[in-house]
Design a protein around this motif. Structure first.
Motif, PDB file in Angstrom:
ATOM      1  N   TYR A  80       0.865  -1.177   0.000  1.00 47.01           N
ATOM      2  CA  TYR A  80       0.000   0.000   0.000  1.00 47.01           C
ATOM      3  C   TYR A  80       0.904   1.229   0.000  1.00 47.01           C
ATOM      4  N   GLY A 244     -10.581  -2.243   5.210  1.00 45.58           N
ATOM      5  CA  GLY A 244      -9.587  -2.271   4.147  1.00 45.58           C
ATOM      6  C   GLY A 244      -8.551  -3.342   4.422  1.00 45.58           C
ATOM      7  N   CYS A 249      -8.604  -5.261   0.198  1.00 43.02           N
ATOM      8  CA  CYS A 249      -9.235  -4.027   0.678  1.00 43.02           C
ATOM      9  C   CYS A 249     -10.732  -4.231   0.936  1.00 43.02           C
ATOM     10  N   TYR A 274      -4.877   1.636   6.003  1.00 45.86           N
ATOM     11  CA  TYR A 274      -4.780   2.262   4.683  1.00 45.86           C
ATOM     12  C   TYR A 274      -6.054   3.020   4.326  1.00 45.86           C
ATOM     13  N   ALA A 275      -7.152   2.302   4.263  1.00 44.98           N
ATOM     14  CA  ALA A 275      -8.369   2.868   3.683  1.00 44.98           C
ATOM     15  C   ALA A 275      -9.019   3.924   4.567  1.00 44.98           C
TER      16      ALA A 275
END
Length: 500
Positions: A80, A244, A249, A274-275
């Protein structure tokens, strides 16, 4: 080194970094070195005498740089994103220049209070419930951890301590060690490896529960696991939900998991490493529906918010749960502050010392503003959607699951072996970098928009490299299959002969 030499060295280093990023497309993403190359290139012993800074930079270019994997290359599509920006670099310089160790308010008043301010800023931008913020009437608040791995472990240790205290309050005759031996943590089989590692470090059994076909941990699965363990005399303690997942994800439904955890007095930690950054864009906040049930929430600002590693933002509903877990007093740590809303962050984390990391978050949020950060995330999602369309235009490929955020997963229809070979061959050329995952038992390739420098031309470049390698592999495969009996070769030939 005196201040004048520092000015010269520093300016030369900044020029080097700026030139490096300006020309990063001229470099292969992966280095062409063998293991042990640097051990052979550098002296076995440290230098006895001081050396010139110009020689240090010369050796950096000649020995260090050849062994660097270029994470900020527009053709780096693995894992990522790792955040970076000139604003963050300057924030790091300021932090390193001050050299503050901010374990208590007195040890660094600005260090402590800027962290409170910036975590309130970011929490509000993400749309977190007010009870997670330091500015709320309750006891919630945000703290900067080094990584999502640390945040998961901190949450686990706090959940363990809170559960033990609760049970012993109800039944003082219970044995503390006996309780701890029966505690269980739960997460999805799609979790990051760091989540499983938290169980090892925290000495708590970690159950990886089977996700649904779309990679999500469902409420019914969690409830059944609770019931099974309670029937065996075990004690559900901690749940890590993923917003995610690393592989595809996927987003766990907090609205299903949260009520079950709350009913059973089980700590719910949300790993949105991340998301979670995308929640600064209101159109993606539906993906964290049910976050009000969580006890802690973590997002890596050093992934998608242009902040250099390390800066993981963690919020808790009740900071007293952390303080009760990590508070160890010494006379030399006594402080004079009287405002109880200003935290002593040493009680919110594993180490005692901490860097002035909020400076780089502050500089990024000031230089970019919320609007530019939203543009950055929306732009990267748009680039991922463009790549997905390119893949879907080639009938030899299949995009699955549906693209999520800046991630596109794909494979060759001809099968797992040929898809794996495609990735291996692309990686060997070192021009672009991707990694693999699995989805519904199939081998897939992950393509992530990682660098803030990536443009639509870079995405097209990467796709052309993938497509060229697929052309070669399919041509070779057709040649080999031609020598096989007709019934065994029909499917592979058909898949590889379709439009290129």
């Amino acid at each position: 080194m005196d201040s004048q030499q520092f000015r010269e060295f520093g300016k030369a280093a900044i020029d080097l970094v700026a030139d490096y990023l300006d020309n990063i497309r001229n470099r292969d993403v992966l280095p062409s070195v063998e293991p042990g190359y640097l051990l052979k290139a550098l002296p076995e012993d440290a230098p006895e005498q001081p050396e010139e800074w110009s020689d240090v930079l010369k050796d950096f270019n000649e020995t260090i740089m050849p062994g660097v994997t270029h994470w900020h290359s527009p053709r780096f599509h693995a894992f990522y994103p790792t955040g970076s920006s000139y604003a963050s670099i300057v924030g790091n310089i300021l932090s390193d220049g001050l050299g503050v160790i901010g374990f208590s308010w007195m040890s660094g008043p600005a260090c402590t209070e800027l962290e409170v301010v910036t975590l309130n800023w970011l929490g509000k931008l993400l749309g977190l419930p007010e009870e997670f913020l330091n500015c709320s009437p309750g006891s919630g608040g945000g703290v900067i951890q080094g990584s999502a791995s640390e945040a998961t472990l901190v949450g686990l240790l706090a959940a363990k301590e809170k559960t033990v205290r609760r049970l012993m309050k109800v039944n003082p005759s219970m044995d503390e060690d006996e309780i701890k031996s029966r505690l269980v943590a739960y997460t999805s089989d799609q979790c990051n490896s760091s989540v499983e590692k938290a169980g090892l470090l925290g000495s708590m059994k970690m159950r990886l529960l089977k996700s649904d076909p779309d990679g999500r941990l469902r409420g019914e699965t969690l409830k059944n696991a609770f019931d099974e363990d309670c029937a065996q005399g075990l004690i559900p303690c901690y749940v890590i939900a993923n917003l995610g997942t690393t592989g595809t994800c996927a987003f766990d439904p907090l609205y299903e998991l949260g009520p079950i955890c709350n009913e059973q007095n089980v700590w719910l930690h949300v790993d949105a490493a991340y998301a979670g950054a995308a929640f600064i864009c209101p159109e993606y906040r539906h993906l964290m529906k049910g976050v009000e049930f969580a006890d802690s929430f973590d997002v890596n600002a050093h992934k998608w918010l242009c902040v250099n590693f390390d800066l993981s933002a963690m919020w808790v509903k009740n900071a007293n749960d952390l303080i009760n877990t990590f508070d160890v007093q010494r006379i030399y740590l006594s402080d004079i502050k009287t405002d109880t809303k200003i935290p002593d962050y040493r009680h919110w984390q594993i180490p005692l010392g901490r860097r002035f990391r909020s400076l780089k978050l502050w500089t990024v949020m000031r230089i970019y503003g919320a609007e530019r950060l939203r543009e950055h995330i929306r732009g990267q999602i748009s680039l991922a959607q463009h790549f997905a369309k390119l893949v879907q235009s080639d009938e030899r490929f299949l995009v699955e699951p549906e693209p999520a955020m800046g991630l596109v997963c794909f494979r060759l229809k001809a099968g797992d072996n040929i898809t794996k070979r495609l990735l291996e061959n692309v990686t060997e050329r070192k021009e672009i970098f991707m990694v693999a995952a699995t989805y519904r038992g199939r081998y897939i390739i992950r393509f992530v928009i990682c660098s803030r420098l990536t443009t639509i031309d870079d995405v097209t470049y990467s796709w052309n490299k993938i497509k060229q390698e697929a052309d070669l592999i399919c041509s070779e495969n057709i040649h080999v299959k031609a020598k096989m009996p007709a019934l065994n070769r029909i499917d592979t030939v058909n898949n590889c002969e379709k439009s290129k």
